[in-house]
Design an enzyme around this catalytic site. Structure first.
Site, PDB file in Angstrom:
ATOM      1  N   ASP A  28       2.828   2.127  16.231  1.00 23.64           N
ATOM      2  CA  ASP A  28       1.391   2.029  16.007  1.00 23.64           C
ATOM      3  C   ASP A  28       0.696   1.746  17.336  1.00 23.64           C
ATOM      4  O   ASP A  28       1.193   0.954  18.140  1.00 23.64           O
ATOM      5  CB  ASP A  28       1.108   0.902  15.003  1.00 23.64           C
ATOM      6  N   ASN A  85      -0.605   1.211   2.107  1.00 23.35           N
ATOM      7  CA  ASN A  85      -1.967   0.965   1.647  1.00 23.35           C
ATOM      8  C   ASN A  85      -2.492   2.175   0.882  1.00 23.35           C
ATOM      9  O   ASN A  85      -2.032   3.292   1.088  1.00 23.35           O
ATOM     10  CB  ASN A  85      -2.885   0.676   2.840  1.00 23.35           C
ATOM     11  N   VAL A  94      -6.047   6.207   7.334  1.00 23.37           N
ATOM     12  CA  VAL A  94      -5.736   7.628   7.523  1.00 23.37           C
ATOM     13  C   VAL A  94      -5.316   8.172   6.161  1.00 23.37           C
ATOM     14  O   VAL A  94      -4.410   7.623   5.532  1.00 23.37           O
ATOM     15  CB  VAL A  94      -4.603   7.831   8.557  1.00 23.37           C
ATOM     16  N   HIS A  98       1.557   6.653   4.503  1.00 20.12           N
ATOM     17  CA  HIS A  98       2.395   6.129   5.576  1.00 20.12           C
ATOM     18  C   HIS A  98       2.817   4.716   5.217  1.00 20.12           C
ATOM     19  O   HIS A  98       2.117   3.987   4.542  1.00 20.12           O
ATOM     20  CB  HIS A  98       1.703   6.171   6.933  1.00 20.12           C
ATOM     21  N   HIS A 100       3.986   1.122   6.726  1.00 21.70           N
ATOM     22  CA  HIS A 100       3.980   0.268   7.911  1.00 21.70           C
ATOM     23  C   HIS A 100       5.264  -0.558   7.908  1.00 21.70           C
ATOM     24  O   HIS A 100       5.558  -1.235   6.929  1.00 21.70           O
ATOM     25  CB  HIS A 100       2.799  -0.710   7.876  1.00 21.70           C
TER      26      HIS A 100
END
Length: 112
Positions: A28, A85, A94, A98, A100
């Site tokens: 990130d 999320n 975004v 994805h 994290h």
């Protein structure tokens, strides 16, 4: 085209730590922990709400990739967090699913 598709297509540079035919993982650019890696699909799935039953294996592989990367980053033994999320109120910035991978420090709750 999403930011993550552009990274997978090598149109935007990223520090890639894992890649296979379906997934790509990279550091990130605004890390929230000493280790903060994003694991995403190469095929666009906008939000967790858009994950179909046919995607179950792919999403499972995202989690397995997270565990494998945590081991290679040296954070598996002490622990780490995997977070996905969903939409704006859930913190998704975004519109491309994805995961994290966060670790390298004690993670509190609530996150932040």
């Amino acid at each position: 085209m999403t930011l993550f598709e552009r990274i997978a297509n090598r149109e935007i540079p990223a520090q890639i730590v894992f890649e296979d035919d379906d997934l790509i993982a990279f550091r990130d650019i605004a890390p929230q922990a000493p280790v903060h890696i994003l694991i995403t699909t190469k095929r666009l799935i906008p939000t967790p709400n858009d994950i179909a039953s046919d995607d179950a294996s792919l999403v499972g592989r995202m989690i397995l990739a997270g565990a494998s990367i945590a081991k290679s980053e040296g954070i598996a033994e002490h622990g780490y967090r995997l977070v996905m999320n969903c939409n704006r109120d859930g913190g998704q910035s975004v519109n491309h699913i994805h995961l994290h991978l966060l670790g390298g420090r004690q993670m509190g709750w609530p996150p932040g």
